[in-house]
Scaffold this motif. Structure first.
Motif, mmCIF file in Angstrom:
data_model
loop_
_atom_site.group_PDB
_atom_site.id
_atom_site.type_symbol
_atom_site.label_atom_id
_atom_site.label_comp_id
_atom_site.label_asym_id
_atom_site.label_seq_id
_atom_site.Cartn_x
_atom_site.Cartn_y
_atom_site.Cartn_z
ATOM 1 N N HIS A 237 0.792 -1.224 0.000
ATOM 2 C CA HIS A 237 0.000 0.000 0.000
ATOM 3 C C HIS A 237 0.825 1.274 0.000
ATOM 4 C CE1 HIS A 237 -3.496 -2.455 0.515
ATOM 5 N NE2 HIS A 237 -3.060 -2.952 1.646
ATOM 6 N N SER A 238 2.137 1.189 0.240
ATOM 7 C CA SER A 238 2.927 2.409 0.346
ATOM 8 C C SER A 238 4.073 2.496 -0.640
ATOM 9 C CB SER A 238 3.498 2.530 1.772
ATOM 10 O OG SER A 238 4.434 1.487 2.023
ATOM 11 N N GLN A 239 4.450 1.391 -1.283
ATOM 12 C CA GLN A 239 5.594 1.397 -2.196
ATOM 13 C C GLN A 239 5.198 2.064 -3.502
ATOM 14 O OE1 GLN A 239 8.797 1.638 -3.154
ATOM 15 N NE2 GLN A 239 9.231 -0.212 -1.986
ATOM 16 N N ARG A 240 5.572 3.321 -3.666
ATOM 17 C CA ARG A 240 5.194 4.060 -4.858
ATOM 18 C C ARG A 240 6.425 4.777 -5.413
ATOM 19 N NH1 ARG A 240 1.791 1.058 -4.047
ATOM 20 N NH2 ARG A 240 -0.459 1.366 -3.882
ATOM 21 N N THR A 241 7.245 4.064 -6.163
ATOM 22 C CA THR A 241 8.443 4.604 -6.769
ATOM 23 C C THR A 241 8.398 4.303 -8.262
ATOM 24 O OG1 THR A 241 9.705 2.558 -6.506
ATOM 25 C CG2 THR A 241 9.736 4.120 -4.651
ATOM 26 N N PRO A 242 9.206 5.020 -9.078
ATOM 27 C CA PRO A 242 9.251 4.686 -10.506
ATOM 28 C C PRO A 242 9.573 3.219 -10.750
ATOM 29 C CG PRO A 242 10.302 6.804 -10.128
ATOM 30 C CD PRO A 242 9.985 6.236 -8.769
ATOM 31 N N ALA A 243 10.470 2.650 -9.952
ATOM 32 C CA ALA A 243 10.829 1.239 -10.122
ATOM 33 C C ALA A 243 9.631 0.335 -9.851
ATOM 34 C CB ALA A 243 11.988 0.877 -9.200
#
Length: 342
Positions: A237-243
């Motif tokens: 629910h929190s991992q929001r990176t370009p990768a």
């Protein structure tokens, strides 16, 4: 399954889970079905999780602990699959809770229907609900109604909007399942030659196509057998990176192509492709540390999505877009509910 009481291997990837691990493992040890091989895969935990696993192994011979260097959930799941000796395979996340009848009822469903995979229903719970959930999960219940699904890959791709599942009634709801591996019981042979692709966030999305394509029949058990703990700060629910977004685009693209090659319209993966590439672009715009490489990756992903969507017929593309619009609206509500959970 050659015996009436087959061995069931339960694989639990464990990483820095000391806060909730006991709830999880205790729910597995307390299963009404006792012939279990419980594989706790310590994926290089830096907290007390590894020691807790060893403590369980010292007190119950059904528990085996595998300590390994941190390699991510796919690596831990693969280590469990390599070590599993059961006739059936199940997975459980290290902070979730299995109902007391989970294994027994899913196994009964497999044996009654000769299906390849049995799936149950699940509830999402907040941390504050753990005490009442633990009590509820320990209460015996009757085997739920069984529904057979003879086209698993098509069901996975086409039944995913909650709104349409409600409108479609019980039979439509029974056909719903996502790429999660928990609250499932698999015949061991389904995993022969299949392993998760390591080093990625979306390892379960990549596995969904190959796994469901070789699954001839799924049986749904209309019964809540699993409790999925929701934490707003978890990776999901929190991992929001370009990768992260790029990996989701790539995983959905792989499954999209795989599904098309099997003559099935990839409705779910269309949503995953378009949503992830859109989120990737928005995230880069909002980032104060935007990098040229990340921007180029997004452009490449956009081109990849455009070329894949162009392979759909106009009619299928229209239906994909309609389902994606419905799903995006549902996700906004879902995200609000998850972040409101205590």
């Amino acid at each position: 399954m050659p015996v009436s009481k087959p061995l069931v291997s339960i694989i639990v990837p464990v990483y820095n889970a000391e806060r909730y691990l006991r709830h999880c493992v205790d729910s597995i040890l307390g299963q009404s079905y006792r012939n279990l091989q419980i594989l706790l895969i310590d994926d290089g935990a830096t907290d007390a999780s590894g020691d807790m696993c060893d403590e369980y192994a010292a007190h119950d011979s059904r528990v085996t602990v595998i300590h390994k260097h941190n390699g991510g959930i796919a690596s831990a799941q693969n280590a469990g699959l390599d070590a599993a000796t059961g006739d059936c395979i199940a997975f459980c996340d290290n902070d979730d809770i299995m109902h007391n009848n989970n294994v027994e009822h899913l196994l009964m469903a497999l044996q009654k229907t000769h299906a390849d995979m049995a799936k149950g229903r699940w509830n999402q719970i907040g941390v504050s609900e753990l005490p009442v959930t633990i009590e509820s999960a320990s209460q015996a219940q009757s085997l739920g109604a069984l529904t057979l699904i003879d086209d698993p890959l098509n069901a996975y791709q086409s039944v995913f909007c909650k709104t349409l599942r409600i409108l479609g009634g019980a039979k439509t709801e029974a056909r719903y399942f996502n790429e999660a591996n928990w609250c499932r019981l698999y015949r061991r042979e389904l995993w022969d030659g299949l392993r998760f692709k390591e080093g990625h966030y979306a390892q379960d999305i990549r596995m969904a196509g190959p796994l469901y394509a070789r699954t001839k029949r799924v049986v749904d058990v209309n019964e809540v057998l699993y409790y999925w703990l929701q934490e707003p700060d978890s990776v999901t629910h929190s991992q929001r990176t370009p990768a992260f977004w790029h990996d989701n685009v790539t995983a959905a693209a792989e499954n999209f192509e795989f599904t098309l090659s099997h003559g099935v319209v990839p409705y779910r993966n269309y949503f995953g492709l378009t949503a992830s590439v859109r989120d990737e672009k928005l995230g880069l715009r909002e980032s104060s540390r935007q990098q040229i490489h990340a921007s180029q990756t997004n452009n490449d992903d956009y081109d990849k999505v455009r070329l894949l969507v162009a392979r759909l017929s106009h009619r299928d593309r229209l239906k994909c877009r309609t389902l994606a619009i419905i799903r995006r609206g549902e996700n906004k509500i879902y995200d609000q509910l998850i972040h409101a959970m205590q």
